[in-house]
Design a protein around this motif. Structure first.
Motif, PDB file in Angstrom:
ATOM      1  N   ILE A  23      29.034  18.175  19.460  1.00  0.00           N
ATOM      2  CA  ILE A  23      29.355  18.487  18.141  1.00  0.00           C
ATOM      3  C   ILE A  23      29.317  17.151  17.214  1.00  0.00           C
ATOM      4  O   ILE A  23      29.775  16.113  17.426  1.00  0.00           O
ATOM      5  CB  ILE A  23      30.754  18.929  17.890  1.00  0.00           C
ATOM      6  CG1 ILE A  23      31.040  20.248  18.660  1.00  0.00           C
ATOM      7  CG2 ILE A  23      30.873  19.345  16.373  1.00  0.00           C
ATOM      8  CD1 ILE A  23      32.433  20.826  18.414  1.00  0.00           C
ATOM      9  N   PHE A  60      27.462  26.715  19.399  1.00  0.00           N
ATOM     10  CA  PHE A  60      28.459  26.327  20.262  1.00  0.00           C
ATOM     11  C   PHE A  60      29.257  27.621  21.037  1.00  0.00           C
ATOM     12  O   PHE A  60      29.822  27.623  21.970  1.00  0.00           O
ATOM     13  CB  PHE A  60      29.621  25.574  19.459  1.00  0.00           C
ATOM     14  CG  PHE A  60      28.889  24.352  18.655  1.00  0.00           C
ATOM     15  CD1 PHE A  60      28.514  23.178  19.573  1.00  0.00           C
ATOM     16  CD2 PHE A  60      28.532  24.435  17.505  1.00  0.00           C
ATOM     17  CE1 PHE A  60      27.977  22.201  19.019  1.00  0.00           C
ATOM     18  CE2 PHE A  60      27.858  22.912  17.115  1.00  0.00           C
ATOM     19  CZ  PHE A  60      27.705  21.944  17.909  1.00  0.00           C
ATOM     20  N   GLU A  86      30.369  15.789  14.671  1.00  0.00           N
ATOM     21  CA  GLU A  86      31.689  15.670  13.813  1.00  0.00           C
ATOM     22  C   GLU A  86      31.815  14.171  13.734  1.00  0.00           C
ATOM     23  O   GLU A  86      32.339  13.580  14.809  1.00  0.00           O
ATOM     24  CB  GLU A  86      32.712  16.526  14.451  1.00  0.00           C
ATOM     25  CG  GLU A  86      33.905  16.349  13.672  1.00  0.00           C
ATOM     26  CD  GLU A  86      34.844  17.085  14.206  1.00  0.00           C
ATOM     27  OE1 GLU A  86      35.257  18.175  13.691  1.00  0.00           O
ATOM     28  OE2 GLU A  86      35.356  16.836  15.243  1.00  0.00           O
TER      29      GLU A  86
END
Length: 401
Positions: free
Chosen positions: A40, A17, A42
């Motif tokens: 991401i 990232f 997440e």
């Protein structure tokens, strides 16, 4: 002014990232589109209410230092889940250890088992891979050998690429099943081959299974401990499995998981973690007991992912080489033209949509970068946002020359 520093830190590569931020630093996303990120992994589904209730009920526990081994009640809850999920009976006192998320444990295991004084100390890992594997190996003083995934075999890792001379120097092998980023699940014959190599050369197998509860087939993914038991390896020798609540229960901020397997390995790991200061907060332990004891929220969570993937995958397949994975919450898509970085940059600029170029998740090995030409799409947002992202990708791809 200079100061002493661990020279191994200089061997670390920038995190994916961080590299992506550098590659997109000069891009101004189109303000006509609301920003969406599929970059991401997440989880963004709501955490189950039972976890918040457990946290609120455990506030008084903050008055005491927690034990690194966790409470017997937590270890028993984890062993109970392993029994229900895999049909295995583990000793909670010696074969289970709570950890503060699988990430820190995956890093710490290399510090525990790698002996850098032995010539050519090596850690083997898949390619593409979760970047913690490489960083853990380098900071433990080992070299890293990569085994590339093979698109022709559903992205199964080609362990045959590792020569016997390298296996002989190997001290730790990272495997990831279901895989990040491809979602591929390792079958029993592949496990058997790795166990035989471990027996021959004496290396430890660290099995990263943090995506094990999000899957799209009728049969749940085979776990490393389960594979060992099927093959008569009931002592789980030289095997340790890593599992997390982050994806299973949508609580990445809780930082809770466990390791399980070889009791002798876990004894050494507990010693390391005791000095490292890795005890889990009693509040997190209480929440974890509640989470491991409930399966209803996991079934609901899995159903949400199945609906999203069922809607999004066919839409993207109109313009990209992509298919439903075995498990996990990523789509691993090949882009037209093969330039994954340019594709990601253009998508961000024109449609304000962030994706992760696959080449940033891999290293050049065996003559090529096996992540090049692909993007990783994390379908972690709600279905409406994921569908909107898919429509933007379709429009962007069709507009390219």
């Amino acid at each position: 002014m200079t100061f002493p520093a661990n020279p191994r830190l200089d061997r670390l590569q920038p995190y994916p990232f961080e590299r992506l931020r550098e590659l997109t630093a000069g891009i101004t996303p189109n303000p006509g589109f609301a920003p969406i990120s599929l970059g991401i992994g997440e989880p963004r589904h709501a955490a189950p209410a039972l976890i918040a209730e457990a946290i609120n009920g455990a506030m008084k526990s903050l008055s005491a230092y927690p034990a690194t081994a966790g409470t017997p009640k937590l270890r028993e809850a984890i062993a109970g889940w392993i029994s229900r999920r895999y049909g295995l009976t583990l000793d909670p006192a010696t074969q289970v250890l709570p950890v503060n998320g699988s990430r820190e444990a995956l890093f710490a295991i290399a510090q525990t088992v790698v002996d850098s004084t032995r010539p050519g100390a090596t850690v083997v890992c898949p390619n593409p891979f979760y970047q913690i594997y490489e960083g853990a190996a380098l900071l433990a003083g080992a070299d890293v050998a990569f085994a590339n995934s093979d698109p022709a075999r559903n992205f199964a890792v080609d362990w045959r690429q590792i020569p016997d001379a390298t296996w002989a120097r190997t001290q730790l092998l990272y495997v990831c099943s279901p895989g990040n980023p491809s979602g591929a699940v390792m079958p029993l014959p592949e496990w058997q081959a790795l166990f035989e190599l471990s027996d021959r050369h004496g290396f430890v197998i660290a099995s990263d299974e943090c995506y094990s509860e999000i899957y799209f087939r009728d049969e749940a993914p085979l776990g490393g401990l389960e594979a060992a038991a099927r093959l008569g390896r009931s002592d789980f020798r030289n095997l340790i499995a890593f599992t997390s609540l982050s994806k299973r229960s949508n609580v990445p901020g809780l930082r809770s998981g466990f390791v399980a397997g070889d009791a002798a390995l876990l004894k050494k790991f507990l010693l390391y973690r005791t000095y490292h200061g890795s005890a889990m907060s009693p509040i997190v332990q209480a929440a974890s007991i509640a989470a491991w004891g409930d399966e209803a929220h996991v079934v609901e969570n899995r159903a949400r992912y199945r609906r999203k993937f069922a809607d999004v995958t066919p839409l993207l397949a109109e313009v990209l080489d992509v298919a439903l994975p075995d498990a996990g919450f990523y789509l691993w898509a090949a882009v037209p033209g093969g330039n994954d970085i340019a594709f990601a940059q253009g998508l961000l600029a024109q449609y304000n949509l962030a994706v992760l170029p696959g080449s940033l998740l891999a290293r050049e090995a065996h003559g090529h970068n096996p992540g090049a030409g692909r993007i990783r799409l994390a379908l972690v947002a709600d279905e409406a946002e994921c569908l909107e992202a898919a429509r933007r990708i379709v429009s962007f791809t069709k507009s390219r020359p």
